[in-house]
Design a protein around this motif. Sequence first.
Motif, mmCIF file in Angstrom:
data_model
loop_
_atom_site.group_PDB
_atom_site.id
_atom_site.type_symbol
_atom_site.label_atom_id
_atom_site.label_comp_id
_atom_site.label_asym_id
_atom_site.label_seq_id
_atom_site.Cartn_x
_atom_site.Cartn_y
_atom_site.Cartn_z
ATOM 1 N N TYR A 48 -13.592 -56.419 -44.352
ATOM 2 C CA TYR A 48 -14.331 -55.186 -43.774
ATOM 3 C C TYR A 48 -15.370 -55.377 -43.082
ATOM 4 O O TYR A 48 -16.165 -54.792 -42.170
ATOM 5 N N ALA A 49 -16.336 -56.734 -43.231
ATOM 6 C CA ALA A 49 -17.283 -57.333 -42.460
ATOM 7 C C ALA A 49 -17.064 -57.384 -41.093
ATOM 8 O O ALA A 49 -17.687 -56.801 -40.287
ATOM 9 N N VAL A 50 -15.692 -57.806 -40.875
ATOM 10 C CA VAL A 50 -15.743 -58.092 -39.449
ATOM 11 C C VAL A 50 -15.320 -56.641 -38.872
ATOM 12 O O VAL A 50 -15.552 -56.377 -37.657
ATOM 13 N N GLN A 51 -14.655 -55.535 -39.510
ATOM 14 C CA GLN A 51 -14.240 -54.516 -38.895
ATOM 15 C C GLN A 51 -15.384 -53.746 -38.654
ATOM 16 O O GLN A 51 -15.680 -53.102 -37.543
ATOM 17 N N GLN A 52 -16.445 -54.016 -39.542
ATOM 18 C CA GLN A 52 -17.822 -53.267 -39.230
ATOM 19 C C GLN A 52 -18.547 -53.562 -38.000
ATOM 20 O O GLN A 52 -19.024 -52.847 -37.119
ATOM 21 N N LEU A 53 -18.396 -55.008 -37.609
ATOM 22 C CA LEU A 53 -19.009 -55.621 -36.601
ATOM 23 C C LEU A 53 -18.242 -54.815 -35.235
ATOM 24 O O LEU A 53 -18.642 -54.683 -34.241
ATOM 25 N N LEU A 54 -16.802 -54.863 -35.396
ATOM 26 C CA LEU A 54 -15.912 -54.069 -34.243
ATOM 27 C C LEU A 54 -16.123 -53.021 -33.926
ATOM 28 O O LEU A 54 -16.235 -52.426 -32.931
ATOM 29 N N ASP A 55 -16.589 -51.920 -35.056
ATOM 30 C CA ASP A 55 -16.503 -50.559 -35.246
ATOM 31 C C ASP A 55 -17.930 -50.027 -34.624
ATOM 32 O O ASP A 55 -18.035 -48.924 -34.004
ATOM 33 N N ASP A 56 -18.874 -50.788 -35.159
ATOM 34 C CA ASP A 56 -20.297 -50.116 -35.057
ATOM 35 C C ASP A 56 -21.093 -50.767 -34.246
ATOM 36 O O ASP A 56 -21.605 -51.917 -34.389
ATOM 37 N N THR A 57 -21.110 -50.412 -32.820
ATOM 38 C CA THR A 57 -21.688 -51.076 -31.821
ATOM 39 C C THR A 57 -23.302 -51.294 -32.086
ATOM 40 O O THR A 57 -23.744 -52.383 -31.792
ATOM 41 N N SER A 58 -24.080 -50.420 -32.666
ATOM 42 C CA SER A 58 -25.376 -50.360 -32.920
ATOM 43 C C SER A 58 -25.796 -51.602 -34.083
ATOM 44 O O SER A 58 -26.551 -52.422 -33.848
ATOM 45 N N PHE A 59 -24.748 -51.531 -35.059
ATOM 46 C CA PHE A 59 -24.824 -52.858 -36.035
ATOM 47 C C PHE A 59 -24.542 -53.903 -35.419
ATOM 48 O O PHE A 59 -25.291 -54.953 -35.720
ATOM 49 N N ARG A 60 -23.621 -54.058 -34.687
ATOM 50 C CA ARG A 60 -23.364 -55.321 -33.981
ATOM 51 C C ARG A 60 -24.687 -55.874 -33.103
ATOM 52 O O ARG A 60 -25.105 -56.950 -33.368
ATOM 53 N N HIS A 61 -25.266 -55.120 -32.330
ATOM 54 C CA HIS A 61 -26.525 -55.236 -31.614
ATOM 55 C C HIS A 61 -27.595 -55.753 -32.379
ATOM 56 O O HIS A 61 -28.079 -56.785 -32.259
ATOM 57 N N ARG A 62 -27.596 -55.022 -33.749
ATOM 58 C CA ARG A 62 -28.697 -55.542 -34.619
ATOM 59 C C ARG A 62 -28.581 -56.838 -35.091
ATOM 60 O O ARG A 62 -29.397 -57.796 -35.371
ATOM 61 N N SER A 63 -27.331 -57.108 -35.559
ATOM 62 C CA SER A 63 -26.883 -58.374 -35.862
ATOM 63 C C SER A 63 -27.297 -59.447 -35.027
ATOM 64 O O SER A 63 -27.532 -60.636 -35.254
ATOM 65 N N VAL A 64 -26.907 -59.119 -33.783
ATOM 66 C CA VAL A 64 -26.899 -60.421 -32.640
ATOM 67 C C VAL A 64 -28.457 -60.350 -32.390
ATOM 68 O O VAL A 64 -28.959 -61.609 -32.261
ATOM 69 N N ASP A 65 -29.453 -59.599 -32.408
ATOM 70 C CA ASP A 65 -30.676 -59.721 -32.179
ATOM 71 C C ASP A 65 -31.483 -60.376 -33.367
ATOM 72 O O ASP A 65 -32.382 -61.169 -33.018
#
Length: 373
Positions: free
Chosen positions: A333-350
Amino acid sequence: MPTIAIDYTPAHEQGGGIGRYVRDLVAALSRIDSRSQYRLFVAGAQRSNLGAPPAPNFDWRPTPITPRWLARIWHRAHIPVPVEIITGDVDLYHATDFVLPPVRRHTRTLLTVHDLSFIKVPEAASPRLRTYLEEVIPRSVQRADHVLADSAATRDDLIEFYGLPMEKITVLLSGVDARFKPADQVAQDVVRTKYGLEARPFIFSLGTVQPRKNYSRLIQALASLRAKNYDLQLVIAGGKGWLEDPIYQTIRDTKMEAYVHFIGFADERDLNALYSASACFAFPSLYEGFGLPVLEAMACGAPVVTSNISSLPEVAGDAASMVNPYDVDAIAYAVQQLLDDTSFRHRSVDAGLKQVQHFTWEASAQHLQNIYQ
């Protein structure tokens, strides 16, 4: 000026985490301290094969006697031949890899204990290694004048299992080398070609192929995601370890043979691009003394999924997706969330790029220099 000997053997012998730790820490120390005299002890080496020392005040002190034979002499046969036979007289000897050799009476000693995984996750250690460590580490930590732990979690383990007083232990955090930074698309394409990676997105993981790295559950998570039509592959960089047969059996059981790629030890110069090219970096380890790859991945702009146990919450802060490493569904699920939710992915990277700013080798080396003094 004090004369300090450091066991540089892991840096010479090991391509994995402890070797990189010693290399980067000594390199940073050479940049900030030009006054003390350093002698780098290297077992199983010839001076002619070591190249130039990292700075004029550093000198190689090699011996062709291998680490295996020194372990037999010092820790199996208990022959008290002092390490100063090789290093010469020193004020302080820093053992960087769990065990302390015999030293002369006047020499102060510092011992680095990276983790107690052989106690915390005993099923993940080879029986022979576990037996050896169970014998030599308790004796080493009691003999040492002071002990360094890679994290507060490891410090707490040392207190719990060996009864060390808090004041005998200092936490020395690792750093992230400045060479770790986001790689451009050209570099990413080059490493894909070099390691034979297909164009499909990949989850990246790094570490010796052994049970503690939890690759079996990560493979099961990959199978779960592919069953949901996520066209992913898993790339694992790291040398062959021990007790790895169940990992390969999991690949066969899940029919993931075409989607799991073991690329062996990756050239350190390629890690930037591998981290940067990944859809995410997954590090669901069952136990870590520190977990440096988490920070390296963040520095390269990769979103991170890692475990919520041992030292990893200290390292990742709030910049990673934290999961129960024993829960395959949680990892997927954690991997899926990073793939599906672009804004969440960007926040995680930042958040990851900000988190790594708290960890530099120069700060680690300055802290170590103060401990030496």
